[in-house]
Motif scaffolding. Structure first.
Motif, mmCIF file in Angstrom:
data_model
loop_
_atom_site.group_PDB
_atom_site.id
_atom_site.type_symbol
_atom_site.label_atom_id
_atom_site.label_comp_id
_atom_site.label_asym_id
_atom_site.label_seq_id
_atom_site.Cartn_x
_atom_site.Cartn_y
_atom_site.Cartn_z
ATOM 1 N N LEU A 21 47.893 44.105 45.010
ATOM 2 C CA LEU A 21 47.182 45.078 44.190
ATOM 3 C C LEU A 21 46.180 44.298 43.351
ATOM 4 O O LEU A 21 46.552 43.417 42.591
ATOM 5 C CB LEU A 21 48.155 45.848 43.296
ATOM 6 C CG LEU A 21 49.326 46.547 43.999
ATOM 7 C CD1 LEU A 21 50.161 47.326 42.991
ATOM 8 C CD2 LEU A 21 48.842 47.450 45.105
ATOM 9 N N ARG A 22 44.913 44.676 43.461
ATOM 10 C CA ARG A 22 43.854 43.863 42.881
ATOM 11 C C ARG A 22 43.398 44.373 41.514
ATOM 12 O O ARG A 22 43.275 45.589 41.312
ATOM 13 C CB ARG A 22 42.666 43.817 43.846
ATOM 14 C CG ARG A 22 43.020 43.174 45.187
ATOM 15 C CD ARG A 22 41.809 43.107 46.095
ATOM 16 N NE ARG A 22 41.352 44.433 46.511
ATOM 17 C CZ ARG A 22 40.181 44.667 47.069
ATOM 18 N NH1 ARG A 22 39.332 43.675 47.278
ATOM 19 N NH2 ARG A 22 39.855 45.891 47.453
ATOM 20 N N CYS A 23 43.119 43.419 40.654
ATOM 21 C CA CYS A 23 42.665 43.747 39.299
ATOM 22 C C CYS A 23 41.655 42.691 38.855
ATOM 23 O O CYS A 23 41.920 41.491 38.938
ATOM 24 C CB CYS A 23 43.845 43.782 38.335
ATOM 25 S SG CYS A 23 43.380 43.943 36.586
ATOM 26 N N ASN A 24 40.523 43.145 38.361
ATOM 27 C CA ASN A 24 39.564 42.268 37.707
ATOM 28 C C ASN A 24 39.414 42.684 36.255
ATOM 29 O O ASN A 24 39.465 43.878 35.949
ATOM 30 C CB ASN A 24 38.204 42.320 38.422
ATOM 31 C CG ASN A 24 38.230 41.592 39.739
ATOM 32 O OD1 ASN A 24 38.289 42.186 40.802
ATOM 33 N ND2 ASN A 24 38.223 40.267 39.665
ATOM 34 N N THR A 51 50.742 34.880 29.716
ATOM 35 C CA THR A 51 50.925 34.305 28.382
ATOM 36 C C THR A 51 50.124 33.044 28.158
ATOM 37 O O THR A 51 50.237 32.427 27.124
ATOM 38 C CB THR A 51 52.408 33.962 28.161
ATOM 39 O OG1 THR A 51 52.787 32.952 29.117
ATOM 40 C CG2 THR A 51 53.284 35.184 28.331
ATOM 41 N N SER A 52 49.334 32.628 29.108
ATOM 42 C CA SER A 52 48.536 31.398 29.099
ATOM 43 C C SER A 52 49.373 30.133 29.272
ATOM 44 O O SER A 52 48.827 29.035 29.335
ATOM 45 C CB SER A 52 47.656 31.287 27.840
ATOM 46 O OG SER A 52 48.441 30.981 26.717
ATOM 47 N N ALA A 53 50.689 30.262 29.337
ATOM 48 C CA ALA A 53 51.535 29.098 29.586
ATOM 49 C C ALA A 53 51.457 28.671 31.047
ATOM 50 O O ALA A 53 51.615 27.492 31.368
ATOM 51 C CB ALA A 53 52.983 29.410 29.212
ATOM 52 N N LYS A 69 40.824 32.498 36.043
ATOM 53 C CA LYS A 69 39.746 32.667 35.081
ATOM 54 C C LYS A 69 38.381 32.643 35.763
ATOM 55 O O LYS A 69 37.483 33.413 35.409
ATOM 56 C CB LYS A 69 39.825 31.560 34.027
ATOM 57 C CG LYS A 69 38.855 31.719 32.890
ATOM 58 C CD LYS A 69 39.065 30.663 31.831
ATOM 59 C CE LYS A 69 38.079 30.832 30.679
ATOM 60 N NZ LYS A 69 38.281 29.804 29.619
ATOM 61 N N SER A 70 38.218 31.765 36.741
ATOM 62 C CA SER A 70 36.920 31.631 37.413
ATOM 63 C C SER A 70 36.535 32.910 38.138
ATOM 64 O O SER A 70 35.352 33.206 38.302
ATOM 65 C CB SER A 70 36.951 30.462 38.394
ATOM 66 O OG SER A 70 37.946 30.675 39.379
ATOM 67 N N PHE A 74 43.394 39.108 38.129
ATOM 68 C CA PHE A 74 44.826 39.062 37.793
ATOM 69 C C PHE A 74 45.532 39.952 38.810
ATOM 70 O O PHE A 74 46.099 40.985 38.493
ATOM 71 C CB PHE A 74 45.046 39.540 36.358
ATOM 72 C CG PHE A 74 46.436 39.296 35.814
ATOM 73 C CD1 PHE A 74 47.176 40.348 35.285
ATOM 74 C CD2 PHE A 74 46.992 38.024 35.795
ATOM 75 C CE1 PHE A 74 48.447 40.135 34.760
ATOM 76 C CE2 PHE A 74 48.258 37.800 35.279
ATOM 77 C CZ PHE A 74 48.986 38.861 34.762
ATOM 78 N N HIS A 75 45.495 39.529 40.056
ATOM 79 C CA HIS A 75 46.044 40.333 41.145
ATOM 80 C C HIS A 75 47.567 40.280 41.163
ATOM 81 O O HIS A 75 48.164 39.233 40.915
ATOM 82 C CB HIS A 75 45.505 39.836 42.496
ATOM 83 C CG HIS A 75 44.018 39.903 42.618
ATOM 84 N ND1 HIS A 75 43.226 40.764 41.890
ATOM 85 C CD2 HIS A 75 43.173 39.191 43.412
ATOM 86 C CE1 HIS A 75 41.956 40.601 42.219
ATOM 87 N NE2 HIS A 75 41.891 39.650 43.130
ATOM 88 N N LEU A 76 48.161 41.390 41.520
ATOM 89 C CA LEU A 76 49.617 41.524 41.593
ATOM 90 C C LEU A 76 50.056 41.413 43.046
ATOM 91 O O LEU A 76 49.460 42.056 43.918
ATOM 92 C CB LEU A 76 50.034 42.878 41.016
ATOM 93 C CG LEU A 76 51.531 43.178 40.953
ATOM 94 C CD1 LEU A 76 52.206 42.315 39.892
ATOM 95 C CD2 LEU A 76 51.756 44.667 40.651
ATOM 96 N N THR A 77 51.089 40.626 43.290
ATOM 97 C CA THR A 77 51.572 40.438 44.660
ATOM 98 C C THR A 77 53.087 40.512 44.721
ATOM 99 O O THR A 77 53.784 40.328 43.717
ATOM 100 C CB THR A 77 51.126 39.075 45.223
ATOM 101 O OG1 THR A 77 51.663 38.034 44.403
ATOM 102 C CG2 THR A 77 49.622 38.948 45.271
#
Lengths: 114, 115
Positions: A21-24, A51-53, A69-70, A74-77
């Motif tokens: 599931l794709r997310c930008n 969380t950036s960790a 980031k590039s 933030f795709h869900l798999t």
């Protein structure tokens, strides 16, 4: 303003096959990103959060998401879909760097075929 | 596991009537929210509430809307004179704190139908 774009309104997969599931996102700062799921007649449940960790985030029910980031993605798999994964999935960003107001994507309805 | 509970699950009301949607946030949470989702549209922020006052509200949250925390446990959303376009699913949420990476915990929603 921060925003998220979910690239697919509907995704259909067969049971046992991978889910993507794709997310930008668009954000002027290091974003707080979340995936929520809504099953029929249920509330919004948190799947996972960035969380950036670590750029690869593990959530509940075998779901993962990778922060790139590039690519502002933030795709869900999930490696193998289960019938119980059929639901609507929302990619969400926090509107402010230190605030709690959430901005939702339009949602992706996941259908799992037997 | 603690959860946010909302009542009722469904509410049908006549246009022009007042309606109160009720929520019980998670007990040690300090920040409270209402969101809504009109059928076929995105989930959208209405209002946030902290320390017994509104901390932020959207353009949607006009004078017809109000929120309060009357007794330290319930968190309510009142719509004074409902309109057809207020028909939506209303979600209550709470958070323990404010800051980066802080998720909101949502209730199951109240489906409001204005006829």
């Amino acid at each position: 303003a921060q925003s998220v774009t979910q690239l697919d309104s509907h995704v259909s997969v067969s049971e046992g096959t991978p889910v993507l599931l794709r997310c930008n996102y668009s954000s002027s700062y290091s974003p707080s990103l979340f995936w929520y799921v809504q099953h029929p007649n249920k509330g919004l449940q948190l799947l996972l959060k960035y969380t950036s960790a670590a750029t690869l985030v593990k959530g509940i029910n075998g779901f993962e998401a990778e922060f790139k980031k590039s690519e502002t993605s933030f795709h869900l798999t999930k490696p193998s879909a289960h019938m119980s994964d059929a639901a609507e999935y929302f990619c969400v960003v926090s509107e402010k760097e230190y605030g709690n107001k959430l901005v939702f994507g339009a949602g992706t309805i996941l259908r799992v075929k037997s | 596991e603690p959860e946010v509970t909302q009542t009722p699950s469904h509410q049908v009301t006549q246009m022009g009537q007042e309606v109160i949607l009720r929520c019980v946030p998670i007990s040690n949470h300090l920040y409270f929210y209402w969101y809504r989702q009109i059928l076929g549209q995105k989930v959208e922020f209405l209002v946030s509430f902290y320390n017994n006052e509104i901390s932020e509200k959207s353009e949607i949250f006009d004078d017809q809307f109000s929120v309060e925390r009357p007794d330290g446990s319930n968190f309510t959303l009142k719509i004074r004179s409902t309109k057809l376009e207020d028909s939506a699913m209303y979600f209550c949420a709470s958070s323990p704190r404010q800051g980066m990476n802080t998720e909101a915990f949502f209730g199951q929603g109240t489906r409001l139908t204005v006829v």
